[in-house]
Design an enzyme around this catalytic site. Structure first.
Site, PDB file in Angstrom:
ATOM      1  N   ASP A 211      -6.308  -8.656   0.571  1.00 18.31           N
ATOM      2  CA  ASP A 211      -6.397  -8.767  -0.775  1.00 18.31           C
ATOM      3  C   ASP A 211      -7.005  -7.496  -1.244  1.00 18.31           C
ATOM      4  O   ASP A 211      -6.665  -6.442  -0.911  1.00 18.31           O
ATOM      5  CB  ASP A 211      -7.403  -9.892  -0.940  1.00 18.31           C
ATOM      6  N   HIS A 286       3.687   3.694   1.940  1.00 17.69           N
ATOM      7  CA  HIS A 286       4.412   3.391   2.605  1.00 17.69           C
ATOM      8  C   HIS A 286       4.638   1.756   2.845  1.00 17.69           C
ATOM      9  O   HIS A 286       3.395   1.263   3.065  1.00 17.69           O
ATOM     10  CB  HIS A 286       4.455   4.076   3.976  1.00 17.69           C
TER      11      HIS A 286
END
Ligand SMILES: *[C@@H]1O[C@H](CO)[C@@H](O)[C@H](O)[C@H]1NC(C)=O
Ligand SMILES: *[C@@H]1O[C@H](CO)[C@@H](O)[C@H](O)[C@H]1NC(C)=O
Length: 439
Positions: A211, A286
């Site tokens: 989160d 990434h």
């Protein structure tokens, strides 16, 4: 610190509520035993356990004792009258029970935390059989006192496997958070750092969870976040924003994000007020689902009153790396409010390429400013959506990686090991403030 709630159920009231609303057809909603049956089983009246309806005597211990007597079936009865609550109560482990609140509970204690916290309970109901019971928290006393924490630092520690949020800085100012590692389980609701306030510097922090990584909430002014490593997280963001948003002078610098939902996301749905003078620079990503993302129609949030928050003067500079699938989810996605379009959004030096497939696209809607799919000019009216497809890797997209990246989330069924605080949080950067014990 603040009182968090008058009444808290479960570990995280929001996620409990959302999970239940998601699908109500597959399991029964609400208590399993009728309140009549609970009354017939047992009645535990708090006045039999020491509570006095004088508005002054602390009824914390009496509520707990009444609960203990009725926790395996029955009704904790809080009769007519005004009962003071000076010490908070945790009611843990009930089954087939209820609280009947006829009277009024008034807060007389000043501790932080939750006034009444109910956990590990099933078949539970709280109600007022005459419909007149109430809990009076007198929150105004706290608001007017301005219960800030000011001039503080939190540093060189690990926060591991919180049952809910890891670190919340609620209305704090003149503070510094640095040289920290946060490791939570791989699910929502386990936020890393949520911060709102002013004059705060958060730097050199690694977060693993699923989160928020380091997220700014409303209202905030003058917050600098830098050298952050979101190592399998939700990613950094701002939100959720609703009515009366007032956020300005926020800078994120050197943010490295892998395997997260986003590199940075502004989240709102309706609402009003302004987010302005924000700079997000030197981002490397990434394997993230989204990268640069403004969403003024974020559907996970209920629509707030207002024509939409004004996002104004937001600069994105030097974003490099790769995204998971840029044909599926645009790495550059600026979705503004059609009733209050974004103004002066500047995107420069954005070079991100897709990890799967050979195309990606950028998407802008009602977004004015400079760069990529943004509309230039000074009209600032709604114009709908424009997209542009990118069919070759943008030059200079390739970016450094961090050592020891995660390839899977951390377990939520087994304990998470306590890590040591690392010595770098962004490729090539060393902590702005040296580690206390060196390394
Ligand atoms: C936002 O809307 C509310 C009413 O919904 C209003 O009271 C408030 O003044 C508005 N705030 C701003 C900043 O426009
Ligand atoms: C990222 O998290 C994983 C799992 O906790 C850990 O093994 C790895 O060392 C972390 N990377 C860094 C650079 O701290």
């Amino acid at each position: 610190m603040h009182i968090r709630s008058i009444l808290l159920l479960g570990l995280n009231a929001f996620s409990v509520a959302w999970a239940q609303l998601a699908d109500t057809s597959s399991y029964p909603i609400g208590p399993l035993t009728t309140s009549d049956a609970k009354w017939a089983t047992k009645i535990c009246d708090i006045t039999d356990y020491g509570a006095v309806a004088d508005g002054a005597t602390d009824s914390g211990a009496a509520i707990l004792a009444a609960f203990n007597a009725c926790s395996s079936g029955g009704v904790v009865n809080i009769p007519l009258g005004t009962f003071a609550l000076a010490t908070w109560v945790t009611l843990s482990g009930g089954n087939a029970w209820a609280i009947n609140l006829e009277g009024i509970i008034v807060r007389t204690g000043t501790a932080g935390g939750n006034m009444i916290y109910i956990e590990h309970s099933t078949d539970f109901e709280i109600y007022s059989s005459r419909g007149e019971g109430a809990v009076q928290g007198y929150g105004y006393q706290f608001h007017s006192e301005g219960t800030y924490v000011t001039n503080f630092a939190i540093h060189d520690i690990a926060l591991v496997d919180s049952p809910a949020f890891h670190l919340t800085l609620d209305t704090c100012n003149q503070g510094e958070v640095y040289n920290m590692i946060i490791r939570g389980g791989n699910e929502g609701g386990l936020d890393g750092i949520d911060v709102w306030g002013f004059d705060i510097w958060v730097h050199d922090v690694e977060v693993t969870n699923k989160d928020e990584c380091v997220t700014i909430k409303n209202p905030s002014n003058h917050i600098l976040v830098e050298n952050i490593y979101c190592n399998w997280s939700g990613g950094c963001g701002m939100g959720s924003l609703g009515t009366d948003t007032d956020i300005s002078k926020i800078e994120y610098n050197n943010i490295y994000t892998v395997n997260s939902n986003q590199m940075f996301m502004f989240k709102s749905n309706g609402g009003n007020g302004t987010v302005t003078e924000v700079t997000l620079q030197n981002f490397i990503g990434h394997g993230n689902a989204y990268s640069l993302y403004i969403n003024a129609y974020w559907s996970d949030q209920t629509v707030a009153d207002g024509d939409g928050i004004l996002y104004n003067s937001i600069t994105f500079n030097n974003w490099k790396g790769t995204c998971a699938n840029g044909a599926q989810r645009p790495p550059l996605y600026v979705l503004c409010s059609s009733t209050n379009p974004c103004t002066n959004i500047i995107i420069e030096d954005f070079a991100m390429w897709t990890e799967s497939g050979s195309t990606e696209y950028y998407k802008c809607a009602d977004a004015w400013g400079q760069g990529y799919c943004l509309e230039g000019g000074s009209q600032h009216t709604a114009y709908g959506t424009t997209t542009s497809t990118v069919t070759a890797a943008p030059s200079g997209y390739s970016a450094a990686t961090m050592p020891g990246e995660l390839t899977a989330g951390l377990g939520i069924t087994t304990s998470i090991a306590i890590p040591t605080v690392p010595n770098t949080f962004f490729p090539g950067a060393t902590p702005a403030t040296p580690r206390v014990y060196g390394s």
